[in-house]
Design a protein around this motif. Structure first.
Motif, PDB file in Angstrom:
ATOM      1  N   SER A 249      45.928 -15.457 -10.811  1.00  0.00           N
ATOM      2  CA  SER A 249      45.836 -15.860  -9.411  1.00  0.00           C
ATOM      3  C   SER A 249      46.948 -15.256  -8.564  1.00  0.00           C
ATOM      4  O   SER A 249      48.083 -15.102  -9.016  1.00  0.00           O
ATOM      5  CB  SER A 249      45.876 -17.389  -9.297  1.00  0.00           C
ATOM      6  OG  SER A 249      47.094 -17.907  -9.773  1.00  0.00           O
ATOM      7  N   LYS A 250      46.577 -14.886  -7.357  1.00  0.00           N
ATOM      8  CA  LYS A 250      47.512 -14.449  -6.312  1.00  0.00           C
ATOM      9  C   LYS A 250      48.363 -13.261  -6.732  1.00  0.00           C
ATOM     10  O   LYS A 250      49.498 -13.105  -6.272  1.00  0.00           O
ATOM     11  CB  LYS A 250      48.391 -15.624  -5.862  1.00  0.00           C
ATOM     12  CG  LYS A 250      47.590 -16.764  -5.253  1.00  0.00           C
ATOM     13  CD  LYS A 250      48.476 -17.905  -4.782  1.00  0.00           C
ATOM     14  CE  LYS A 250      47.644 -19.023  -4.176  1.00  0.00           C
ATOM     15  NZ  LYS A 250      48.480 -20.166  -3.727  1.00  0.00           N
ATOM     16  N   ASN A 251      47.828 -12.415  -7.604  1.00  0.00           N
ATOM     17  CA  ASN A 251      48.526 -11.186  -7.971  1.00  0.00           C
ATOM     18  C   ASN A 251      48.133 -10.059  -7.016  1.00  0.00           C
ATOM     19  O   ASN A 251      47.023 -10.032  -6.486  1.00  0.00           O
ATOM     20  CB  ASN A 251      48.159 -10.787  -9.401  1.00  0.00           C
ATOM     21  CG  ASN A 251      48.522 -11.868 -10.395  1.00  0.00           C
ATOM     22  OD1 ASN A 251      49.696 -12.089 -10.669  1.00  0.00           O
ATOM     23  ND2 ASN A 251      47.510 -12.571 -10.924  1.00  0.00           N
TER      24      ASN A 251
ATOM     25  N   GLN B 124      44.651   4.043 -13.092  1.00  0.00           N
ATOM     26  CA  GLN B 124      43.356   3.555 -13.554  1.00  0.00           C
ATOM     27  C   GLN B 124      42.943   2.353 -12.696  1.00  0.00           C
ATOM     28  O   GLN B 124      43.515   2.113 -11.646  1.00  0.00           O
ATOM     29  CB  GLN B 124      43.434   3.200 -15.038  1.00  0.00           C
ATOM     30  CG  GLN B 124      43.847   4.361 -15.933  1.00  0.00           C
ATOM     31  CD  GLN B 124      42.860   5.511 -15.913  1.00  0.00           C
ATOM     32  OE1 GLN B 124      41.660   5.313 -15.793  1.00  0.00           O
ATOM     33  NE2 GLN B 124      43.372   6.737 -16.012  1.00  0.00           N
ATOM     34  N   ALA B 125      41.942   1.617 -13.119  1.00  0.00           N
ATOM     35  CA  ALA B 125      41.437   0.495 -12.325  1.00  0.00           C
ATOM     36  C   ALA B 125      42.494  -0.598 -12.157  1.00  0.00           C
ATOM     37  O   ALA B 125      43.345  -0.809 -13.026  1.00  0.00           O
ATOM     38  CB  ALA B 125      40.195  -0.081 -12.987  1.00  0.00           C
ATOM     39  N   GLY B 126      42.392  -1.300 -11.043  1.00  0.00           N
ATOM     40  CA  GLY B 126      43.303  -2.413 -10.828  1.00  0.00           C
ATOM     41  C   GLY B 126      43.083  -3.541 -11.811  1.00  0.00           C
ATOM     42  O   GLY B 126      44.034  -4.068 -12.389  1.00  0.00           O
ATOM     43  N   LEU B 127      41.799  -3.935 -12.028  1.00  0.00           N
ATOM     44  CA  LEU B 127      41.435  -4.980 -12.978  1.00  0.00           C
ATOM     45  C   LEU B 127      40.339  -4.470 -13.896  1.00  0.00           C
ATOM     46  O   LEU B 127      39.338  -3.926 -13.419  1.00  0.00           O
ATOM     47  CB  LEU B 127      40.901  -6.221 -12.256  1.00  0.00           C
ATOM     48  CG  LEU B 127      41.863  -7.084 -11.442  1.00  0.00           C
ATOM     49  CD1 LEU B 127      41.093  -8.193 -10.733  1.00  0.00           C
ATOM     50  CD2 LEU B 127      42.936  -7.674 -12.328  1.00  0.00           C
ATOM     51  N   GLY B 128      40.492  -4.670 -15.197  1.00  0.00           N
ATOM     52  CA  GLY B 128      39.453  -4.328 -16.154  1.00  0.00           C
ATOM     53  C   GLY B 128      39.151  -5.508 -17.057  1.00  0.00           C
ATOM     54  O   GLY B 128      40.080  -6.194 -17.518  1.00  0.00           O
TER      55      GLY B 128
ATOM     56  N   PRO C 227      37.822 -14.235 -18.432  1.00  0.00           N
ATOM     57  CA  PRO C 227      38.911 -14.735 -17.594  1.00  0.00           C
ATOM     58  C   PRO C 227      38.417 -15.251 -16.247  1.00  0.00           C
ATOM     59  O   PRO C 227      37.254 -15.055 -15.865  1.00  0.00           O
ATOM     60  CB  PRO C 227      39.781 -13.490 -17.401  1.00  0.00           C
ATOM     61  CG  PRO C 227      38.774 -12.368 -17.404  1.00  0.00           C
ATOM     62  CD  PRO C 227      37.682 -12.782 -18.366  1.00  0.00           C
ATOM     63  N   VAL C 228      39.324 -15.888 -15.513  1.00  0.00           N
ATOM     64  CA  VAL C 228      39.082 -16.347 -14.146  1.00  0.00           C
ATOM     65  C   VAL C 228      40.121 -15.694 -13.237  1.00  0.00           C
ATOM     66  O   VAL C 228      41.325 -15.735 -13.530  1.00  0.00           O
ATOM     67  CB  VAL C 228      39.183 -17.880 -14.051  1.00  0.00           C
ATOM     68  CG1 VAL C 228      39.018 -18.344 -12.606  1.00  0.00           C
ATOM     69  CG2 VAL C 228      38.151 -18.545 -14.953  1.00  0.00           C
ATOM     70  N   PHE C 229      39.647 -15.117 -12.118  1.00  0.00           N
ATOM     71  CA  PHE C 229      40.518 -14.453 -11.156  1.00  0.00           C
ATOM     72  C   PHE C 229      40.398 -15.173  -9.815  1.00  0.00           C
ATOM     73  O   PHE C 229      39.292 -15.315  -9.272  1.00  0.00           O
ATOM     74  CB  PHE C 229      40.120 -12.986 -10.991  1.00  0.00           C
ATOM     75  CG  PHE C 229      40.283 -12.163 -12.232  1.00  0.00           C
ATOM     76  CD1 PHE C 229      41.515 -11.644 -12.577  1.00  0.00           C
ATOM     77  CD2 PHE C 229      39.197 -11.922 -13.061  1.00  0.00           C
ATOM     78  CE1 PHE C 229      41.668 -10.883 -13.730  1.00  0.00           C
ATOM     79  CE2 PHE C 229      39.342 -11.168 -14.219  1.00  0.00           C
ATOM     80  CZ  PHE C 229      40.580 -10.643 -14.556  1.00  0.00           C
TER      81      PHE C 229
ATOM     82  N   LEU D 241      36.951 -15.891  -7.831  1.00  0.00           N
ATOM     83  CA  LEU D 241      36.939 -16.836  -6.718  1.00  0.00           C
ATOM     84  C   LEU D 241      37.900 -16.333  -5.654  1.00  0.00           C
ATOM     85  O   LEU D 241      39.099 -16.171  -5.915  1.00  0.00           O
ATOM     86  CB  LEU D 241      37.359 -18.225  -7.193  1.00  0.00           C
ATOM     87  CG  LEU D 241      36.548 -18.810  -8.363  1.00  0.00           C
ATOM     88  CD1 LEU D 241      37.146 -20.137  -8.812  1.00  0.00           C
ATOM     89  CD2 LEU D 241      35.091 -18.977  -7.972  1.00  0.00           C
ATOM     90  N   GLY D 242      37.389 -16.080  -4.440  1.00  0.00           N
ATOM     91  CA  GLY D 242      38.218 -15.412  -3.454  1.00  0.00           C
ATOM     92  C   GLY D 242      38.386 -13.953  -3.864  1.00  0.00           C
ATOM     93  O   GLY D 242      37.422 -13.301  -4.251  1.00  0.00           O
ATOM     94  N   ASN D 243      39.556 -13.408  -3.779  1.00  0.00           N
ATOM     95  CA  ASN D 243      39.932 -12.030  -4.116  1.00  0.00           C
ATOM     96  C   ASN D 243      39.550 -11.052  -2.995  1.00  0.00           C
ATOM     97  O   ASN D 243      38.494 -11.190  -2.370  1.00  0.00           O
ATOM     98  CB  ASN D 243      39.309 -11.563  -5.439  1.00  0.00           C
ATOM     99  CG  ASN D 243      39.715 -12.441  -6.598  1.00  0.00           C
ATOM    100  OD1 ASN D 243      40.859 -12.436  -7.018  1.00  0.00           O
ATOM    101  ND2 ASN D 243      38.773 -13.252  -7.094  1.00  0.00           N
ATOM    102  N   SER D 244      40.429 -10.107  -2.769  1.00  0.00           N
ATOM    103  CA  SER D 244      40.212  -9.033  -1.809  1.00  0.00           C
ATOM    104  C   SER D 244      40.294  -7.707  -2.541  1.00  0.00           C
ATOM    105  O   SER D 244      41.289  -7.432  -3.228  1.00  0.00           O
ATOM    106  CB  SER D 244      41.271  -9.087  -0.700  1.00  0.00           C
ATOM    107  OG  SER D 244      41.112  -8.009   0.198  1.00  0.00           O
TER     108      SER D 244
END
Length: 260
Positions: free
Chosen positions: A149-151, A158-162, A169-171, A195-198
């Motif tokens: 959360s809130k990272n 490479q990709a920000g999140l994989g 997981p939950v982001f 949930l959320g995320n930009s």
């Protein structure tokens, strides 16, 4: 330094040129480790294992030959306000069944994944700045879970999140910005909840889904990515609800194969 069944406080020390790991905490040791420098070691910087715990606060962990920090076994240390940089094999590696807490850290310029989560580990990763990595930002794989959360994940090669394999997981409310090989990438049979995320300004696609990935995106902003907003391939199935998808250079959502 090796701690096994011990309680110890370590402050304002330097650990350099150690062969395996500069700081190894195992057994049921409890360590308070503050304002130290862990640098230029041949192996890991800090390794926690077994059921070790403790607090690692305001340390500078950089230029180590393997990962800067490894949390393994069932260890559950807390890492706060540290700098973890220039690791030859990455920044943090969380594995086995560790339930560590990683928050308020700066993680940058690591040569592989900045924060890798594997096996059945279940960390809490909150409010970290992860940027300028030579590999990916956060990669969650095998059967790992965790709450992220809130990272902020920005400008990684490479990709920000994989999310791969059978990870789930939950982001929540993360910012995934200007990464050079996509914002979020999912593959295998991964499940994830966003949930959320930009997700904005990333090369290729804001979100890339393939194989049998099954994510849920709720309230996500997918904006001004340099390719597709969402690219779906293979047999993936995704749910998007309450999302904003706008201003991406190619289509907002592109599906190929047997996607749904």
């Amino acid at each position: 330094m090796t701690a096994w069944e011990a309680s110890a406080g370590v402050s304002q020390c330097s650990f350099r040129e150690c062969y395996h790991g500069a700081v190894i905490c195992g057994g049921s040791s409890v360590i308070k480790f503050t304002k130290n420098i862990v640098s230029q070691n041949i192996g890991f910087g800090i390794l926690t294992m077994d059921s070790a715990s403790g607090e690692f606060v305001e340390n500078n962990v950089h230029e180590n030959g393997k990962c800067g920090v490894v949390c393994s076994g069932t260890s559950n240390p807390v890492f706060e306000f540290n700098t973890v940089a220039d690791g030859s094999q990455g920044g943090f590696w969380i594995q086995e069944r560790s339930r560590c807490v990683i928050r308020h850290n700066r993680v940058y310029n690591n040569h592989k994944t900045a924060l890798q989560v594997s096996n059945h580990s279940d960390p809490e990763v909150c409010d970290n700045k992860i940027f300028d990595g030579k590999g990916g930002g956060i990669i969650v794989h095998d059967s790992a879970t965790g709450i992220f959360s809130k990272n902020t994940l920005a400008n990684n090669v490479q990709a920000g999140l994989g999310v791969m394999d059978n990870a789930c997981p939950v982001f929540v409310d993360n910012s995934v910005l200007s990464n050079r090989s996509g914002g979020v990438v999912m593959a295998g049979s991964a499940r994830a909840v966003f949930l959320g995320n930009s997700i904005s300004g990333n090369s290729f696609a804001g979100i890339g889904l393939k194989e049998n990935a099954r994510p849920l995106f709720d309230g996500t902003v997918i904006r001004e990515n340099q390719g597709y907003g969402v690219l779906m391939q293979g047999a993936c199935e995704a749910t998007f609800q309450n999302c904003t998808i706008e201003g991406n250079q190619k289509s907002g959502v592109c599906g190929t194969g047997r996607t749904s």
